[in-house]
Write a protein that holds these residues in place. Sequence first.
Motif, PDB file in Angstrom:
ATOM      1  N   PRO B 113       0.830  -1.207   0.000  1.00  0.00           N
ATOM      2  CA  PRO B 113       0.000   0.000   0.000  1.00  0.00           C
ATOM      3  C   PRO B 113       0.865   1.259   0.000  1.00  0.00           C
ATOM      4  O   PRO B 113       0.862   2.036   0.941  1.00  0.00           O
ATOM      5  CB  PRO B 113      -0.832  -0.134   1.278  1.00  0.00           C
ATOM      6  CG  PRO B 113      -0.090  -1.088   2.131  1.00  0.00           C
ATOM      7  CD  PRO B 113       0.735  -1.948   1.253  1.00  0.00           C
ATOM      8  N   LYS B 114       1.651   1.402  -1.052  1.00  0.00           N
ATOM      9  CA  LYS B 114       2.512   2.570  -1.221  1.00  0.00           C
ATOM     10  C   LYS B 114       2.301   3.048  -2.651  1.00  0.00           C
ATOM     11  O   LYS B 114       1.526   2.467  -3.395  1.00  0.00           O
ATOM     12  CB  LYS B 114       3.988   2.168  -1.050  1.00  0.00           C
ATOM     13  CG  LYS B 114       4.375   1.581   0.290  1.00  0.00           C
ATOM     14  CD  LYS B 114       5.801   1.040   0.184  1.00  0.00           C
ATOM     15  CE  LYS B 114       6.242   0.317   1.435  1.00  0.00           C
ATOM     16  NZ  LYS B 114       6.667   1.207   2.507  1.00  0.00           N
ATOM     17  N   SER B 115       3.063   4.066  -3.041  1.00  0.00           N
ATOM     18  CA  SER B 115       2.928   4.556  -4.408  1.00  0.00           C
ATOM     19  C   SER B 115       3.535   3.537  -5.381  1.00  0.00           C
ATOM     20  O   SER B 115       4.283   2.638  -4.984  1.00  0.00           O
ATOM     21  CB  SER B 115       3.633   5.889  -4.558  1.00  0.00           C
ATOM     22  OG  SER B 115       5.032   5.701  -4.450  1.00  0.00           O
ATOM     23  N   ILE B 116       3.193   3.712  -6.647  1.00  0.00           N
ATOM     24  CA  ILE B 116       3.749   2.847  -7.689  1.00  0.00           C
ATOM     25  C   ILE B 116       5.270   2.907  -7.644  1.00  0.00           C
ATOM     26  O   ILE B 116       5.964   1.884  -7.635  1.00  0.00           O
ATOM     27  CB  ILE B 116       3.216   3.304  -9.069  1.00  0.00           C
ATOM     28  CG1 ILE B 116       1.704   3.072  -9.137  1.00  0.00           C
ATOM     29  CG2 ILE B 116       3.947   2.603 -10.202  1.00  0.00           C
ATOM     30  CD1 ILE B 116       1.040   3.683 -10.350  1.00  0.00           C
ATOM     31  N   TYR B 117       5.780   4.116  -7.562  1.00  0.00           N
ATOM     32  CA  TYR B 117       7.226   4.335  -7.526  1.00  0.00           C
ATOM     33  C   TYR B 117       7.862   3.583  -6.355  1.00  0.00           C
ATOM     34  O   TYR B 117       8.820   2.839  -6.520  1.00  0.00           O
ATOM     35  CB  TYR B 117       7.480   5.840  -7.410  1.00  0.00           C
ATOM     36  CG  TYR B 117       8.930   6.252  -7.498  1.00  0.00           C
ATOM     37  CD1 TYR B 117       9.482   6.667  -8.714  1.00  0.00           C
ATOM     38  CD2 TYR B 117       9.738   6.241  -6.374  1.00  0.00           C
ATOM     39  CE1 TYR B 117      10.801   7.059  -8.790  1.00  0.00           C
ATOM     40  CE2 TYR B 117      11.064   6.627  -6.439  1.00  0.00           C
ATOM     41  CZ  TYR B 117      11.592   7.039  -7.654  1.00  0.00           C
ATOM     42  OH  TYR B 117      12.909   7.424  -7.730  1.00  0.00           O
ATOM     43  N   GLU B 118       7.272   3.774  -5.163  1.00  0.00           N
ATOM     44  CA  GLU B 118       7.860   3.155  -3.971  1.00  0.00           C
ATOM     45  C   GLU B 118       7.780   1.635  -4.026  1.00  0.00           C
ATOM     46  O   GLU B 118       8.639   0.940  -3.490  1.00  0.00           O
ATOM     47  CB  GLU B 118       7.182   3.676  -2.699  1.00  0.00           C
ATOM     48  CG  GLU B 118       7.603   5.074  -2.301  1.00  0.00           C
ATOM     49  CD  GLU B 118       9.111   5.195  -2.083  1.00  0.00           C
ATOM     50  OE1 GLU B 118       9.737   4.254  -1.564  1.00  0.00           O
ATOM     51  OE2 GLU B 118       9.661   6.248  -2.470  1.00  0.00           O
ATOM     52  N   ASN B 119       6.759   1.112  -4.666  1.00  0.00           N
ATOM     53  CA  ASN B 119       6.692  -0.338  -4.832  1.00  0.00           C
ATOM     54  C   ASN B 119       7.889  -0.851  -5.621  1.00  0.00           C
ATOM     55  O   ASN B 119       8.516  -1.834  -5.247  1.00  0.00           O
ATOM     56  CB  ASN B 119       5.397  -0.716  -5.562  1.00  0.00           C
ATOM     57  CG  ASN B 119       4.297  -1.126  -4.598  1.00  0.00           C
ATOM     58  OD1 ASN B 119       4.284  -2.258  -4.119  1.00  0.00           O
ATOM     59  ND2 ASN B 119       3.409  -0.201  -4.286  1.00  0.00           N
ATOM     60  N   ILE B 120       8.185  -0.153  -6.726  1.00  0.00           N
ATOM     61  CA  ILE B 120       9.259  -0.629  -7.602  1.00  0.00           C
ATOM     62  C   ILE B 120      10.622  -0.524  -6.928  1.00  0.00           C
ATOM     63  O   ILE B 120      11.445  -1.430  -7.043  1.00  0.00           O
ATOM     64  CB  ILE B 120       9.291   0.195  -8.908  1.00  0.00           C
ATOM     65  CG1 ILE B 120       7.900   0.199  -9.534  1.00  0.00           C
ATOM     66  CG2 ILE B 120      10.360  -0.312  -9.846  1.00  0.00           C
ATOM     67  CD1 ILE B 120       7.688  -0.720 -10.640  1.00  0.00           C
ATOM     68  N   VAL B 121      10.861   0.572  -6.217  1.00  0.00           N
ATOM     69  CA  VAL B 121      12.205   0.769  -5.668  1.00  0.00           C
ATOM     70  C   VAL B 121      12.391   0.077  -4.326  1.00  0.00           C
ATOM     71  O   VAL B 121      13.470   0.146  -3.745  1.00  0.00           O
ATOM     72  CB  VAL B 121      12.565   2.266  -5.521  1.00  0.00           C
ATOM     73  CG1 VAL B 121      12.532   2.952  -6.873  1.00  0.00           C
ATOM     74  CG2 VAL B 121      11.643   2.961  -4.543  1.00  0.00           C
ATOM     75  N   TYR B 122      11.348  -0.619  -3.848  1.00  0.00           N
ATOM     76  CA  TYR B 122      11.448  -1.236  -2.519  1.00  0.00           C
ATOM     77  C   TYR B 122      12.704  -2.094  -2.366  1.00  0.00           C
ATOM     78  O   TYR B 122      13.472  -1.945  -1.413  1.00  0.00           O
ATOM     79  CB  TYR B 122      10.199  -2.078  -2.229  1.00  0.00           C
ATOM     80  CG  TYR B 122      10.239  -2.731  -0.872  1.00  0.00           C
ATOM     81  CD1 TYR B 122       9.877  -2.024   0.261  1.00  0.00           C
ATOM     82  CD2 TYR B 122      10.677  -4.046  -0.717  1.00  0.00           C
ATOM     83  CE1 TYR B 122       9.936  -2.601   1.509  1.00  0.00           C
ATOM     84  CE2 TYR B 122      10.745  -4.633   0.538  1.00  0.00           C
ATOM     85  CZ  TYR B 122      10.370  -3.902   1.645  1.00  0.00           C
ATOM     86  OH  TYR B 122      10.444  -4.475   2.882  1.00  0.00           O
ATOM     87  N   GLY B 123      12.903  -2.995  -3.345  1.00  0.00           N
ATOM     88  CA  GLY B 123      14.047  -3.915  -3.259  1.00  0.00           C
ATOM     89  C   GLY B 123      15.371  -3.168  -3.261  1.00  0.00           C
ATOM     90  O   GLY B 123      16.315  -3.540  -2.557  1.00  0.00           O
ATOM     91  N   LEU B 124      15.445  -2.091  -4.045  1.00  0.00           N
ATOM     92  CA  LEU B 124      16.685  -1.315  -4.105  1.00  0.00           C
ATOM     93  C   LEU B 124      16.898  -0.550  -2.812  1.00  0.00           C
ATOM     94  O   LEU B 124      18.001  -0.493  -2.281  1.00  0.00           O
ATOM     95  CB  LEU B 124      16.635  -0.345  -5.289  1.00  0.00           C
ATOM     96  CG  LEU B 124      16.585  -1.023  -6.654  1.00  0.00           C
ATOM     97  CD1 LEU B 124      16.307   0.001  -7.749  1.00  0.00           C
ATOM     98  CD2 LEU B 124      17.884  -1.743  -6.927  1.00  0.00           C
ATOM     99  N   ARG B 125      15.822   0.014  -2.311  1.00  0.00           N
ATOM    100  CA  ARG B 125      15.949   0.799  -1.080  1.00  0.00           C
ATOM    101  C   ARG B 125      16.435  -0.064   0.076  1.00  0.00           C
ATOM    102  O   ARG B 125      17.322   0.336   0.819  1.00  0.00           O
ATOM    103  CB  ARG B 125      14.591   1.416  -0.700  1.00  0.00           C
ATOM    104  CG  ARG B 125      14.280   2.705  -1.414  1.00  0.00           C
ATOM    105  CD  ARG B 125      13.328   3.552  -0.547  1.00  0.00           C
ATOM    106  NE  ARG B 125      12.603   4.535  -1.322  1.00  0.00           N
ATOM    107  CZ  ARG B 125      13.125   5.685  -1.731  1.00  0.00           C
ATOM    108  NH1 ARG B 125      14.384   5.966  -1.469  1.00  0.00           N
ATOM    109  NH2 ARG B 125      12.408   6.534  -2.428  1.00  0.00           N
ATOM    110  N   ILE B 126      15.855  -1.236   0.245  1.00  0.00           N
ATOM    111  CA  ILE B 126      16.261  -2.039   1.399  1.00  0.00           C
ATOM    112  C   ILE B 126      17.707  -2.504   1.265  1.00  0.00           C
ATOM    113  O   ILE B 126      18.369  -2.739   2.263  1.00  0.00           O
ATOM    114  CB  ILE B 126      15.342  -3.262   1.650  1.00  0.00           C
ATOM    115  CG1 ILE B 126      15.262  -4.144   0.425  1.00  0.00           C
ATOM    116  CG2 ILE B 126      13.985  -2.830   2.134  1.00  0.00           C
ATOM    117  CD1 ILE B 126      14.438  -5.384   0.655  1.00  0.00           C
ATOM    118  N   SER B 127      18.208  -2.601   0.013  1.00  0.00           N
ATOM    119  CA  SER B 127      19.623  -2.972  -0.076  1.00  0.00           C
ATOM    120  C   SER B 127      20.510  -1.735  -0.061  1.00  0.00           C
ATOM    121  O   SER B 127      21.681  -1.792  -0.406  1.00  0.00           O
ATOM    122  CB  SER B 127      19.879  -3.838  -1.307  1.00  0.00           C
ATOM    123  OG  SER B 127      19.341  -3.219  -2.433  1.00  0.00           O
TER     124      SER B 127
END
Lengths: 316, 266, 296
Positions: B113-127
């Motif tokens: 339940p986040k923005s489209i953008y935040e969904n996509i970058v989730y994996g990158l952000r956590i790493s």
Amino acid sequence: MSRESSDSKPIAEVRVGPDLFHALCWVASALAVATLAWIIYEIVTSAWPAIQKFGFGFLGSSSWVPNREVFGVFPFIVGTVASSFIAILFAFPLGLAIAIFLSENFLPAPVRQVIRFVVEMLAAIPSVVFGLWGIFVVIPIIKIFGDWAVKNLGGVPIFSGPAYGNSMLTASVVLALMILPTVTAISRNALTAVPKTLREGAYALGATRWEAILGVILPTAAPGVVAATILALGRAMGETMAVAMLIGNSSRLSWSLLSPGGTLAGLLANQFGEAEGLQVNSLMYAALILVVITLFVNVLGELVLRYTQSQTAGIR
Amino acid sequence: MTEDAARSSATQTPGRPDFLTVRNFDFFYGKKQALFDINMDIPEKRVTAFIGPSGCGKSTLLRNFNRMNELIEGVHYSGDIKLLGQSIYNKEVEVIALRRSIGMVFQKSNPFPKSIYENIVYGLRISGEKKKSVLDEAVERSLRGAALWDEVKDRLHESALGLSGGQMQRLCIARAIANRPKVLLMDEPCSALDPIATVKVEELIHELKQEFTIVIVTHNMQQATRCSDKTAFFYLGKLIEYAETQKIFSNPGQKQTEDYITGRFG
Amino acid sequence: MDNIVTHAPDFFSNSQAEATKAIARSLWNRVLTSVCVALSLLTLVPLVSIIYLVLKNGLPLLSWSVFTQLPPAAGMVGGGFGNAVIGTIVMVGIGLLMSGPLGILSAIYINEYAPASRLAQAVRIVAKLLTGIPSIICGVFAFAIVVSTTGRFSAFAGGVALAVLMLPTILLTSEQALMGVQSAFREASYGLGATKFQTIVRIVLPDALPAIMTGIMLAVARAAGETAPLIFTALFSQFWAKSLSEPTASLSVLIYNFSTVPFPHQIQMAWTASLVLVAFVTLANITAQLVFSKKH
Ligand SMILES: Nc1ncnc2c1ncn2[C@@H]1O[C@H](COP(=O)(O)OP(=O)(O)OP(=O)(O)O)[C@@H](O)[C@H]1O
Ligand SMILES: [Mg+2]
């Protein structure tokens, strides 16, 4: 209502019509609804002389001297709000941690069951027993801590001396324990309502457990956790006996957490039994303020909870 | 069907045939054995389909490839699964790194339940990726890769929950490929989609196999023939037959396989 | 043709920087887990402490005679809290007699007769609001309508206060209980020609009974432990109550009164009364859970 009469009618046309039991149920419902209005009506009319005499000044005045018929509840309002907020400060992190603990598998299921049972037990223990326990366990501990704090942190206003055992801090610590079950139960519901697929989605992208919890699960459950906190706050504000036994019941305002304080509920508990004349009216006025504050907080909490439920319904 | 097969062999550069290998693999949920002695080699940059009746263990095997089954209490396994010759159960293999290398798309789309953008970058952000340029680039690349860019490029910062079912599923695919995985696992990715959205996802699978090794679970025989190069048929936790898709559907080697694909099953 | 080259064979192991980051991430993960577990186990401490002290300080005086004797006067030893036990039972009983029928009948109305009506919606909202009202306000209300008008503290006033306290719990759990009855049962009953009244009394209520009992038991457990609604309605008494219209002792008020006196014996009696109260409340809660789980 005999069998013959209903047999003689077509099956589809079940007769609901005027029916004594139906009427009885209606009356009961009407009475249930009237109860709340009745409570408020009684309190307002009993408080009326005090409302007329003191007006809104009652809220801002700091002196409560029954034998001079001077009444004002500002310190008690402050005490009610302060003790509840401090209690939340303790109960929120603890309750949230337990809620997470209960919804994850850090430790085997039997251990989680024990913790869950313990928290439910806390909810069942009567307020007055918390008070008794507080007198003999928490007060001595807070006294020791208070003396230490005054010596070492005395410069900070909230730790200025002298340190008392019956204090704002003591009451808040025990209050925190008493509202812990509320925070835990509602937060846990919010956490377990987060669809399993979201958690799996986070893991499948390479998240560690806590990255999934902090980044996906908690944000999704956040409105529910907020509701839990607000409802717990409402409970804390109305909690009476343990607070009355521990806070010191003073109408003197102080910045120090180690000084005695008072709450609206505590004021009522202490003085109603022996009050007369205008003091009764003033206590009723104080009760009215307590009702208004707690109703407001509870309605707010319920609204957030409803919003939460409509939100999670969207995710599923 | 022959056309499909011809096309796929024409456009495919052959990769390693033993990209992902399963050896003598048994799997248990508590006492219940769900997989029996599975052996198979999954080829690189091809689409491998898993078919079989409900409960035969397709999802179980798929979820072992990225060790998702470890989240369930009381499971255990024996045998080995290797990616490029390296055991995925090796202690040195960080399960987190493994899951980044092997992306997964679920049956029911599960956007956060986040923005489209935040969904996509989730994996990158956590790493730990913080550079906006890198993130922006990844979002565009992944959304283009998932054939979703044109539909959502103007509302990247709106909630992902406002997308249609088919768009959500492609968003989940985009989210998985943003991690630049080597393998994409898809568990019945189209079962909740309407026919038009299904066609889009199938076309996408065709595109994606240029770059990724894909394993897809499906109950739809047409889908298996349309998009897969190899097909594995499972029954009661056993791998009954595993061959080129064309062969499985035109000339199955086992009676059980034939019964299943012709719908004469149970 | 360059596939094999582009896929470095050892791709699980990340670059140096990424490897360091991964170690930090998993370390952080472990730290948070430990903190979370530690905080959760921490809640055991107060509960164990409460239970331990209630047992340790409460058991020595616990005997049959505390249930049959009157409270000791200031500074005296011996005695018990027989009148307080009876007072608690009587006042909870009065509360239940008033709130039980009211709550259950309202629940039947809002679930069986007119679930979508304005009145039903109002009942649900009011019940929710009543659960949020501080228990001491129930006492204030009873003070206003009973104590002020009759001019005396009484068991009846205490019972009224407890009735208000119990009403929302009984109402809401009864509604849940009725909602839990399968609509197929109702339809079958109507299909056989039964009236609404017959269906409710013969089919719906029997099926919902265990869950309704659960709600009643929870309400009773809570009311028995409450002090605030009684403290200035029933007040307290050193003697056996002879009628419902005189000040009446209760266990919870006894604990409150005795906890603040300077006499060790009285304080110990407060602990014994706490033991009795906690035992009763726990028992009622566990029974409620058992009754409930039997149904489901
Ligand atoms: N979490 C679990 N705990 C216990 N048993 C499980 C669990 N998940 C699956 N199983 C069992 O393992 C077997 C294989 O299940 P699996 O989900 O892999 O089947 P599937 O082939 O994917 O079926 P479907 O086509 O319905 O998705 C089934 O018998 C199932 O009951
Ligand atoms: Mg499956």
